[in-house]
Scaffold this active site. Structure first.
Site, PDB file in Angstrom:
ATOM      1  N   LYS A 185       0.849  -1.185   0.000  1.00 47.57           N
ATOM      2  CA  LYS A 185       0.000   0.000   0.000  1.00 47.57           C
ATOM      3  C   LYS A 185       0.890   1.242   0.000  1.00 47.57           C
ATOM      4  O   LYS A 185       1.641   1.484   0.949  1.00 47.57           O
ATOM      5  CB  LYS A 185      -0.913  -0.003   1.221  1.00 47.57           C
ATOM      6  CG  LYS A 185      -1.903  -1.153   1.247  1.00 47.57           C
ATOM      7  CD  LYS A 185      -2.962  -1.021   0.174  1.00 47.57           C
ATOM      8  CE  LYS A 185      -4.014  -2.112   0.280  1.00 47.57           C
ATOM      9  NZ  LYS A 185      -5.105  -1.954  -0.690  1.00 47.57           N
TER      10      LYS A 185
ATOM     11  N   GLU B   2      -6.724 -11.518  -2.641  1.00 48.99           N
ATOM     12  CA  GLU B   2      -6.195 -10.999  -1.371  1.00 48.99           C
ATOM     13  C   GLU B   2      -7.079 -11.433  -0.201  1.00 48.99           C
ATOM     14  O   GLU B   2      -7.378 -10.655   0.693  1.00 48.99           O
ATOM     15  CB  GLU B   2      -6.079  -9.475  -1.440  1.00 48.99           C
ATOM     16  CG  GLU B   2      -7.359  -8.741  -1.784  1.00 48.99           C
ATOM     17  CD  GLU B   2      -7.139  -7.268  -2.062  1.00 48.99           C
ATOM     18  OE1 GLU B   2      -6.055  -6.903  -2.563  1.00 48.99           O
ATOM     19  OE2 GLU B   2      -8.056  -6.472  -1.773  1.00 48.99           O
TER      20      GLU B   2
END
Length: 375
Positions: free
Chosen positions: A166, A324
Site C-alpha cells: 500500500k 487478497e
C-alpha cells in the site's frame, strides 16, 4: 412438488477485533472491523449464509447495510422461492438503489441454500471449476513496516510469494525505501505489486510511478481517484507496468467505460462492489473480451464472504491474478467459521462441499454480535 421459499431471516451486525492497524490510502483501519451476516432459512429447513462487508470510505457503512437488509429488503425476501435467484435479485434492485453489499449477502445465502439442496458447490452453480486453488496476495499495510517485513520472512518460506504494498499513504521517499528493502531481501522470489488506493493527484503522478517502476511491480493499482478516468488512460498508455483499476470499476457500466477509454490493463473484482456473483461474472465477461485479467480483491470480509469469493474465482477463468483473501487467517483475531477456509503453500484452497462449503459457528457469531434482528 412445492418450491422451497424463504421462511426466516436473521441478521447480525458484528464487530471483530483485528491484530494490526491497516494504512489503506483512502482510509485507515485499526482496532476492529464491522460487517453484517445474514442467515436465511428455507421452508424445507435448509440454511444459507451471506455476508455484507462495506467500508465507509469505499462503498458505505455496515449500519446502513444492516438497515437496508432489515427494513427494505426483508419484506421482499420472505416467502419468495429460493431457486429463482436472478428474478429475486432484480426485485431487490427495483426496490432499493445501491447497497451492493446487502444484495450480494442475500445472493450468497440463496446460492448456499440451492447448493446444499442440490449437493453442488456454488462454483458448480456458476458453471463449474477451472481451478481448485487461488494464489494468495498479502497486503503490506501495517504502519510499522518492520513488522510487515518480519511477517514476510515467515510467510515467504511457506510459499506465500505475492505481496501488494500500500503506497501513497507515507511520503514517496519512504515508499521507495520500502520497495527497495523488499527487493533487496527477497529479490525475484516475490511477486511485488503496489496499490495507491486513489492516493495520487493527477499532476505529477507519472513521475512518481516511473520511480516505482524500477522495482518491477506486476501491476500498479488505482493510482489516482476514480473520477479521473482520462488520467488513468494516460498513465496506462505511458507506463510499462500494467495499471489495474479498482475504484474506477464497480459494475458492468464502469467496466465498459474502462475498456472504451483503455483506462486500465487489468481489473480488481470485488463482490462488495459488484453486488452479486452473477454480476461479477458479467463484469469479467466484458473484461475477457478486451483481454483484461481480473484480480480477486476484498474489503474487510470474514470467512463467509471470502468463501463466496473463492467459489466465484474457482468458476471464473479470467480472474487469474490471484486474490487478497487473507483477512480471516492473518488479520482477524477470530472468524465466525467452524473451520477457516484452508491456506496451503501460498494458495487459498476452494471449499468443495455443497453450497459455500463452510460451517458457521453460532457461538462465535453471538460472541461478536452487536445487533441482532430476527423474523
Amino acid at each position: 412438488m412445492t418450491e422451497a421459499t424463504v421462511e426466516r431471516i436473521r441478521l447480525f451486525l458484528i464487530e471483530s477485533p483485528i491484530k494490526m492497524a491497516r494504512l489503506q490510502g483512502v482510509g485507515n483501519v485499526k482496532g476492529t472491523v464491522k460487517r453484517v451476516l445474514i442467515e436465511l432459512t428455507s421452508s424445507d429447513g435448509l440454511i444459507g449464509w451471506g455476508e455484507a462487508a462495506p467500508w465507509e470510505v469505499f462503498t458505505g457503512t455496515p449500519e446502513a447495510a444492516f438497515s437496508a437488509l432489515d427494513i427494505y429488503l426483508r419484506p421482499i425476501l420472505l416467502g419468495k422461492p429460493v431457486r429463482r435467484i436472478r428474478a429475486l435479485m432484480a426485485d431487490l434492485d427495483r426496490a432499493l438503489v445501491g447497497h451492493a453489499e446487502a444484495k450480494v449477502a442475500i445472493e450468497m445465502a440463496l446460492l448456499d441454500i440451492v447448493g446444499k439442496s442440490s449437493g453442488l458447490s456454488v462454483a458448480d452453480l456458476l458453471g463449474g471449476r477451472v481451478r481448485d486453488t487461488i494464489p494468495l496476495s498479502f497486503s503490506i499495510a501495517d504502519p510499522d513496516f518492520a513488522a510487515d517485513l518480519d511477517r514476510m520472512r515467515k510467510m515467504v518460506p511457506d510459499g506465500n510469494v505475492i505481496y501488494k504494498v500500500k503506497t501513497g499513504v507515507k511520503p514517496h521517499r519512504e515508499d521507495l525505501d520500502h520497495l527497495e528493502a523488499i527487493r533487496k531481501e527477497f529479490g525475484d522470489k516475490v511477486d511485488l505489486r503496489v496499490d495507491y488506493n486513489q492516493a495520487l493527484a493527477p499532476f505529477g503522478a507519472i513521475k512518481i510511478l516511473r520511480d516505482v517502476e524500477q522495482f518491477a511491480p506486476t501491476f500498479i493499482e488505482q493510482p489516482v481517484p476514480r473520477k479521473y478516468l482520462d488520467v488513468m488512460a494516460q498513465l496506462t498508455a505511458a507506463l510499462e507496468t500494467p495499471v489495474l483499476a479498482d475504484e474506477s470499476c464497480f459494475d458492468r457500466r464502469d467496466m465498459m467505460e474502462v475498456v472504451r477509454r483503455e483506462a486500465a490493463d487489468a481489473v480488481s473484482v470485488k463482490l462488495m462492489k459488484a453486488g452479486g456473483l452473477f454480476e461479477a461474472q458479467a463484469i469479467m465477461a466484458i473484461a475477457d473480451i478486451a483481454g483484461l485479467p481480473g484480480y480477486g480483491g476484498t474489503l474487510w470480509e470474514g470467512g463467509i464472504g471470502l468463501a463466496a469469493g473463492t467459489q466465484l474465482i474457482a468458476a471464473t477463468p479470467g480472474i487469474s491474478l490471484g486474490c487478497e483473501f487473507y483477512m480471516p487467517h492473518h488479520v482477524l483475531t477470530e472468524d465466525v467459521l467452524e473451520e477457516r477456509v484452508a491456506n496451503r503453500g501460498g494458495h487459498v484452497v476452494v471449499p468443495d462441499g455443497p453450497g459455500l462449503g463452510i460451517g458457521v459457528s453460532e457461538a462465535s457469531i453471538r460472541a461478536n454480535a452487536r445487533v441482532l434482528a430476527e423474523g
